[in-house]
Design an enzyme around this catalytic site. Structure first.
Site, mmCIF file in Angstrom:
data_model
loop_
_atom_site.group_PDB
_atom_site.id
_atom_site.type_symbol
_atom_site.label_atom_id
_atom_site.label_comp_id
_atom_site.label_asym_id
_atom_site.label_seq_id
_atom_site.Cartn_x
_atom_site.Cartn_y
_atom_site.Cartn_z
ATOM 1 C CG ASP A 22 -39.179 33.503 8.618
ATOM 2 O OD1 ASP A 22 -39.653 32.474 8.112
ATOM 3 O OD2 ASP A 22 -39.248 34.643 8.081
ATOM 4 C CG ASN A 24 -40.368 37.181 5.313
ATOM 5 O OD1 ASN A 24 -39.726 36.389 6.009
ATOM 6 N ND2 ASN A 24 -39.902 37.706 4.197
ATOM 7 C CG ASP A 26 -37.921 34.264 4.131
ATOM 8 O OD1 ASP A 26 -37.298 35.187 3.563
ATOM 9 O OD2 ASP A 26 -37.810 34.034 5.362
ATOM 10 C CG ASP A 30 -37.422 38.445 8.938
ATOM 11 O OD1 ASP A 30 -37.972 37.503 8.334
ATOM 12 O OD2 ASP A 30 -37.884 38.933 9.989
ATOM 13 C CG ASP A 99 -19.998 41.501 12.761
ATOM 14 O OD1 ASP A 99 -20.234 40.425 13.364
ATOM 15 O OD2 ASP A 99 -18.892 41.784 12.272
ATOM 16 C CG ASP A 200 -15.081 39.674 10.536
ATOM 17 O OD1 ASP A 200 -15.425 38.843 11.397
ATOM 18 O OD2 ASP A 200 -14.610 39.362 9.427
ATOM 19 C CD GLU A 255 -13.317 37.949 15.004
ATOM 20 O OE1 GLU A 255 -12.893 38.565 14.015
ATOM 21 O OE2 GLU A 255 -13.394 36.721 15.053
ATOM 22 C CG HIS A 327 -21.132 34.025 14.532
ATOM 23 N ND1 HIS A 327 -20.552 34.916 15.439
ATOM 24 C CD2 HIS A 327 -20.456 34.175 13.385
ATOM 25 C CE1 HIS A 327 -19.584 35.565 14.826
ATOM 26 N NE2 HIS A 327 -19.492 35.137 13.595
ATOM 27 C CG ASP A 328 -17.060 32.614 14.135
ATOM 28 O OD1 ASP A 328 -16.449 33.692 14.274
ATOM 29 O OD2 ASP A 328 -17.726 32.326 13.119
HETATM 30 O O1 TEU Z 1 -14.072 34.978 12.350
HETATM 31 C C1 TEU Z 1 -12.669 35.146 12.360
HETATM 32 C C2 TEU Z 1 -12.124 34.184 13.324
HETATM 33 O O2 TEU Z 1 -11.944 34.473 14.474
HETATM 34 C C3 TEU Z 1 -11.936 32.791 12.819
HETATM 35 O O3 TEU Z 1 -10.921 32.175 13.554
HETATM 36 C C4 TEU Z 1 -13.266 32.113 13.025
HETATM 37 O O4 TEU Z 1 -13.249 31.340 14.170
HETATM 38 C C5 TEU Z 1 -13.625 31.323 11.814
HETATM 39 O O5 TEU Z 1 -14.661 30.469 12.125
HETATM 40 C C6 TEU Z 1 -12.493 30.462 11.317
HETATM 41 O O6 TEU Z 1 -12.313 29.389 12.159
HETATM 42 C C7 TEU Z 1 -14.744 36.069 11.738
HETATM 43 C C8 TEU Z 1 -16.242 35.795 11.785
HETATM 44 O O7 TEU Z 1 -16.650 35.751 13.148
HETATM 45 C C9 TEU Z 1 -16.487 34.482 11.088
HETATM 46 O O8 TEU Z 1 -17.879 34.123 11.177
HETATM 47 C C10 TEU Z 1 -16.090 34.630 9.621
HETATM 48 O O9 TEU Z 1 -16.194 33.368 8.998
HETATM 49 C C11 TEU Z 1 -14.647 35.118 9.498
HETATM 50 O O10 TEU Z 1 -14.328 36.203 10.383
HETATM 51 C C12 TEU Z 1 -14.419 35.664 8.108
HETATM 52 O O11 TEU Z 1 -15.138 36.885 7.969
HETATM 53 CA CA CA Z 2 -37.730 35.872 6.813
#
Ligand code: TEU
Ligand code: CA
Length: 548
Positions: A22, A24, A26, A30, A99, A200, A255, A327-328
């Site tokens: 971050d 700035n 907040d 960013d 993405d 995605d 993906e 991130h998932d």
């Molecule tokens: O995730 C799609 C996907 O692979 C899902 O199985 C994912 O693991 C999700 O967490 C549901 O369990 C993509 C993105 O990576 C995810 O962050 C988004 O939430 C999702 O698409 C919808 O855009």
């Molecule tokens: Ca920020």
């Protein structure tokens, strides 16, 4: 297959912008925060960066609900900031992968606002609208985020499809006008010089437009059979390729849940397909019929088998990608390694796997320093729609908060969205302001600054690994030869290319194990996470790479 390409030789560093840095004050990461850390990014030895979505979004699903594809999310900065970031990355020889979320938009996108206004609106069939069946949804499809995949909209008293949240209505790729709009989005960013697109949920862009009921309660089976791999999928990908991608020097990585070894090659046709796809075999192996929050045990045997199956698939055509977290999913060391006693060794072991497997490695930010899961004390601390709606569903089924919290702390997405741990200060050097998401308490000793100063840290080991991969084409283009040894806890495989051969020995356990006879190979140890020791044992979570 072995035609050289930058993205085959890339090591991609995934940045979740909201949690990286971050600039700035907040509390939200960013673009200028990323710009301020380019020296660090470059120091990792990676050569490409993938940014999770940075477009205007109400942030219902971490930015995967886009309300304007041509504007940078104001919290993240301006288009000028983006242009500066792209220029700075290119000046350093780093590529940028964006993405794009094109299976669905936000319900706050103007397309959807027009589409829902009336049945006659020209934007009506940018989305999927259907009347209910005597006040029930058109079919029994469940959403990824709990409840039905259909939402009744009072304006026209019809349901619209949303495989994810109700604020993420699915876009109708059957409509050539919608496809044309999507192509404009792609061209806008490619004209700016973006080097790659992560697409995605690309596996779900072709719907079975008769929308049959699902005949299974196993959620991942419903995804495979009903949501993904639809009848026109290859046609849509080929059209996007012909209309857009073939006119740029761009890498495309798809993906999507529901991609299997059996259908993966459908996505990777040399002329008409994508360059790469993510495979999720290992990522769903510990999910029971109820999906993410219904965890089941996984075994290293299955893990090895999944990698063999996928590597054999990609050896036929196309190019693979390797990731152990993003991130998932929860943090890789907490999920596949040991984030207690052998936290350092197992982090280094997992990084070794990432850098010595076939396919382009995608490294999730923070895994290079062994960031771990966070333990939420209550569900209300979660910032993830999947957890929050998952809890509402679980409560209805009588699941206790403790029980659900256990599943969340094992498998939830908050685990990988805590702020990047730069140093031991109050907010881990991520921000000067209370961050949008809890900072992991272990940041006081688990952070970049601490590891810069420690010569056998995960961070230094990671840098040696990226160097090793880039200097040895056998680790990039080489064959993959796994060896089943009687000792199941050892993951043993060879990589070979022309006269070069490497052996990789990974001990996925906390025990000392006798070196399997198949691994008793003479050669030069090129990297390891322990000081060179006696040749006939493998230490707990030991990783060794030998040049044969
Ligand atoms: O995730 C799609 C996907 O692979 C899902 O199985 C994912 O693991 C999700 O967490 C549901 O369990 C993509 C993105 O990576 C995810 O962050 C988004 O939430 C999702 O698409 C919808 O855009
Ligand atoms: Ca920020």
């Amino acid at each position: 297959m072995n035609k050289r390409a930058w993205w085959k030789e890339a090591i991609v560093y995934q940045i979740y912008p909201r949690s990286f840095k971050d600039s700035n004050g907040d509390g939200v990461g960013d673009l200028r925060g990323i710009i301020s850390e380019l020296d660090y990014i470059q120091s990792l030895g990676v050569n490409a960066v993938w940014l999770n979505p940075i477009f205007k979004s109400p942030n219902d699903d971490g930015g995967y609900d886009i309300s304007d594809y041509f504007t940078i999310q104001p919290e993240f900065g301006t288009m000028a900031d983006f242009d500066e970031l792209l220029k700075a990355l290119h000046a350093r020889g780093l590529r940028l992968i964006m993405d794009l979320v094109l299976n669905h938009s936000s319900d706050e996108h103007e397309w959807f606002q027009k589409s829902r206004a009336s049945k006659e609106n020209p934007y009506r069939d940018y989305y999927f609208w259907k009347p209910g069946k005597n006040s029930s949804p058109p079919n029994n499809w469940p959403s990824f985020f709990g409840g039905s995949a259909w939402q009744l909209d009072p304006v026209t008293n019809e349901y619209y499809l949303h495989l994810f949240s109700r604020k993420q209505p699915d876009l109708n790729w059957e409509n050539p006008r919608l496809r044309e709009e999507v192509y404009q989005v792609m061209k806008f960013w490619l004209d700016k010089g973006v080097d790659g697109l992560r697409l995605d949920v690309i596996s779900a862009i072709s719907k079975r437009t008769d929308f049959p009921d699902t005949d299974t309660n196993d959620f991942n089976e419903t995804i495979r059979k009903y949501y993904s791999n639809g009848p026109r999928l290859r046609e849509f990908i080929a059209d996007a390729r012909k209309q857009v991608w073939d006119h740029y020097d761009v890498m495309t990585v798809g993906e999507g849940p529901g991609i299997t070894p059996q259908n993966a090659l459908d996505y990777l046709d040399e002329q008409h397909g994508l360059n790469m796809i993510f495979h999720f075999g290992h990522m769903f192996m510990d999910q029971g019929p109820g999906g993410r929050f219904d965890p089941i045990p996984w075994t290293l045997q299955d893990f090895k088998q999944i990698f063999k199956t996928w590597n054999d698939t990609f050896a036929q055509r196309g190019w693979g990608s390797i990731f152990l977290g993003n991130h998932d999913f929860p943090r890789m060391v907490s999920r596949w390694g040991d984030d207690q006693i052998y936290w350092k060794q197992s982090s280094q072991l997992l990084c070794t796997l990432l850098m010595t497997m076939p396919g382009t490695p995608f490294v999730y930010m923070g895994d290079e320093i062994g960031m771990t899961n966070i333990r939420l004390k209550q569900i209300s601390e979660s910032q993830d729609i999947e957890t929050k709606t998952g809890w509402l569903e679980a409560k209805k089924r009588g699941v206790s908060e403790d029980q659900f919290l256990k599943a969340v702390n094992y498998a939830g997405r908050d685990n990988s969205r805590t702020p990047m741990q730069w140093n031991g200060s109050q907010y881990a050097g991520f921000s000067t302001h209370t961050p949008w998401m809890l900072v992991n308490p272990n940041h006081t000793e688990l952070n970049v600054a601490a590891q810069e100063g420690e010569n056998d840290s995960i961070l230094h080991y990671f840098r040696s690994l990226t160097n090793l991969r880039k200097e040895n084409p056998a680790l990039i283009y080489g064959t993959y030869q796994p060896v089943d040894c009687e000792e199941e806890r050892i993951f043993l495989y060879f990589r070979e290319w022309h006269q070069e051969k490497f052996m990789i020995v990974l001990n996925f356990s906390s025990e000392v194990i006798n070196l399997p006879k198949q691994a008793a190979i003479r050669g030069k140890r090129v990297i390891g996470n322990y000081p060179a020791g006696s040749a006939d044992i493998v230490r707990p979570w030991e990783a060794v790479v030998v040049k044969c």
